[in-house]
Design an enzyme around this catalytic site. Structure first.
Site, short mmCIF file in Angstrom:
data_model
loop_
_atom_site.label_atom_id
_atom_site.label_comp_id
_atom_site.label_asym_id
_atom_site.label_seq_id
_atom_site.Cartn_x
_atom_site.Cartn_y
_atom_site.Cartn_z
N SER A 140 -63.26 49.37 23.11
CA SER A 140 -64.01 48.12 23.32
C SER A 140 -65.32 48.40 24.03
CB SER A 140 -63.21 47.15 24.19
OG SER A 140 -62.04 46.76 23.55
N ASN A 181 -64.84 44.10 32.86
CA ASN A 181 -64.53 42.92 33.69
C ASN A 181 -63.82 43.38 34.95
OD1 ASN A 181 -62.32 43.22 31.37
ND2 ASN A 181 -61.29 42.49 33.21
N GLU A 237 -53.40 41.09 32.79
CA GLU A 237 -52.45 41.05 33.90
C GLU A 237 -52.54 39.74 34.67
OE1 GLU A 237 -54.80 43.52 33.50
OE2 GLU A 237 -53.32 44.67 32.36
N SER A 270 -54.76 50.96 26.44
CA SER A 270 -54.84 52.08 25.49
C SER A 270 -54.79 53.40 26.26
CB SER A 270 -56.14 51.98 24.68
OG SER A 270 -57.25 52.22 25.51
N ARG A 312 -59.19 51.85 17.11
CA ARG A 312 -57.88 52.48 17.33
C ARG A 312 -56.79 51.46 17.08
NH1 ARG A 312 -59.57 52.94 22.98
NH2 ARG A 312 -58.92 55.10 23.18
N THR A 313 -55.59 51.95 16.87
CA THR A 313 -54.41 51.09 16.83
C THR A 313 -53.87 51.00 18.25
OG1 THR A 313 -53.89 51.69 14.56
CG2 THR A 313 -52.08 50.84 15.89
N HIS A 314 -53.62 49.77 18.70
CA HIS A 314 -53.08 49.57 20.05
C HIS A 314 -51.56 49.42 20.02
CE1 HIS A 314 -57.31 48.46 20.69
NE2 HIS A 314 -57.10 48.83 21.94
I1 8IG Z 1 -61.78 45.22 27.88
O1 8IG Z 1 -58.61 43.45 32.58
C1 8IG Z 1 -60.17 45.01 29.00
N1 8IG Z 1 -59.02 45.50 28.60
N2 8IG Z 1 -54.91 45.36 30.72
N3 8IG Z 1 -56.78 44.39 31.68
C2 8IG Z 1 -56.19 45.07 30.66
N4 8IG Z 1 -56.86 45.48 29.59
C3 8IG Z 1 -58.16 45.20 29.55
C4 8IG Z 1 -58.83 44.49 30.53
C5 8IG Z 1 -58.09 44.07 31.67
N5 8IG Z 1 -60.11 44.38 30.17
#
Ligand code: 8IG
Length: 273
Positions: free
Chosen positions: A40, A236, A194, A213, A93-95
């Site tokens: 991402s 973030n 979360e 990932s 990618r595959t998650h």
């Molecule tokens: I972009 O705040 C991204 N991916 N688990 N937590 C989790 N995955 C994420 C986050 C996040 N931001």
């Protein structure tokens, strides 16, 4: 009888070997040296990694299916880097949360290893626990917490993970960008972000970054003998660290804003790996 590469069967390593052979034939290369996985926020960096040899949809290769996440491409690009290395770039990618199983998650890594790649660069977008890391900050992964409860390894495969993320590669990365901080990445299953309590738990456990990932891919890469460089883009602040709720859109925005820095970082890396 027709052959459908998307429904190829076989063991995970047979499927990876088939995909590696398909890549070598399709692009007329003897093999790979390096592989990049762009998570991402990282896709813009794909354009500066080298001179393009070719590209295809991942779904056209044995064992792959199209990624589903907005902001993720689903292509394989093969380039020759400034350092005269043949590099694969997976623009998606595959998650694990997609529910296709852990073999699907690590198929790209195993394919790159089967094609000869000895170095794997895993990138991702993640939440940050350190309030000093504002959205848009790239962070080197120093170690991980695999909180998925899953593993790509089967049977008594006791892989050493003492140095899962190669010190050598982190030092190389710092020759490109000296001030890169580093931290411990915790992989949650997702796809929900979360709760603040889960973020506090991750902090107590030693996490600096939370995402969905990378750790399963690193385990598979270490099994295959690859050196791994992990780089997270903090898109973030993690839930409860940030005063505002999390949106996938902000993740995409932070990636766009950070794009020039990430391009510079990855193209610099491609020149030294
Ligand atoms: I972009 O705040 C991204 N991916 N688990 N937590 C989790 N995955 C994420 C986050 C996040 N931001």
């Amino acid at each position: 009888m027709t052959t459908n590469t998307q429904t190829s069967s076989g063991t995970p390593s047979e499927l990876a070997a088939a995909a590696a052979a398909a890549i070598q034939e399709r692009f007329g290369i003897d093999g790979l040296d390096v592989s990049f996985v762009l998570g991402s926020g990282w896709s813009a960096a794909a354009d500066d990694l080298g001179t393009e040899i070719g590209r295809c949809e991942l779904a056209d290769l044995p064992g792959f299916s199209a990624p589903v996440v907005a902001g993720h491409g689903g292509a394989l690009r093969v380039v020759r880097t400034a350092n005269d290395k043949v590099a694969a770039i997976f623009t998606g990618r595959t998650h694990f949360y997609e529910g296709r199983g852990v073999e699907a998650v690590v198929h790209g890594v195993r394919t790159a290893a089967a094609a000869g790649a000895g170095v794997l660069v895993l990138t991702n977008g993640c939440g940050g626990l350190n309030p000093d890391w504002s959205p848009g900050t790239p962070v080197l992964i120093s170690d991980h917490l695999n909180l998925t409860g899953a593993s790509p390894l089967a049977g008594a495969t006791f892989i050493d993970l003492t140095e899962a993320y190669a010190v050598r590669l982190r030092e190389l990365a710092r020759t490109v960008s000296a001030e890169l901080p580093e931290g411990v990445y915790a992989q949650f299953r997702g796809p929900q972000y979360e709760t603040p309590a889960e973020v506090r738990m991750a902090k107590v456990m030693g996490a600096d970054l939370v995402g969905m990932s990378t750790t399963l891919e690193t385990i598979a890469a270490r099994e295959a003998g690859m050196e791994v460089l992990g780089i997270s883009l903090v898109t973030n602040l993690a839930a409860g660290i940030s005063p505002t709720p999390l949106h996938h859109e902000e993740v995409i925005e932070a990636g766009k804003a950070a794009a020039p820095r990430l391009r510079e970082l990855l193209s610099g890396l491609a020149g030294v790996l």
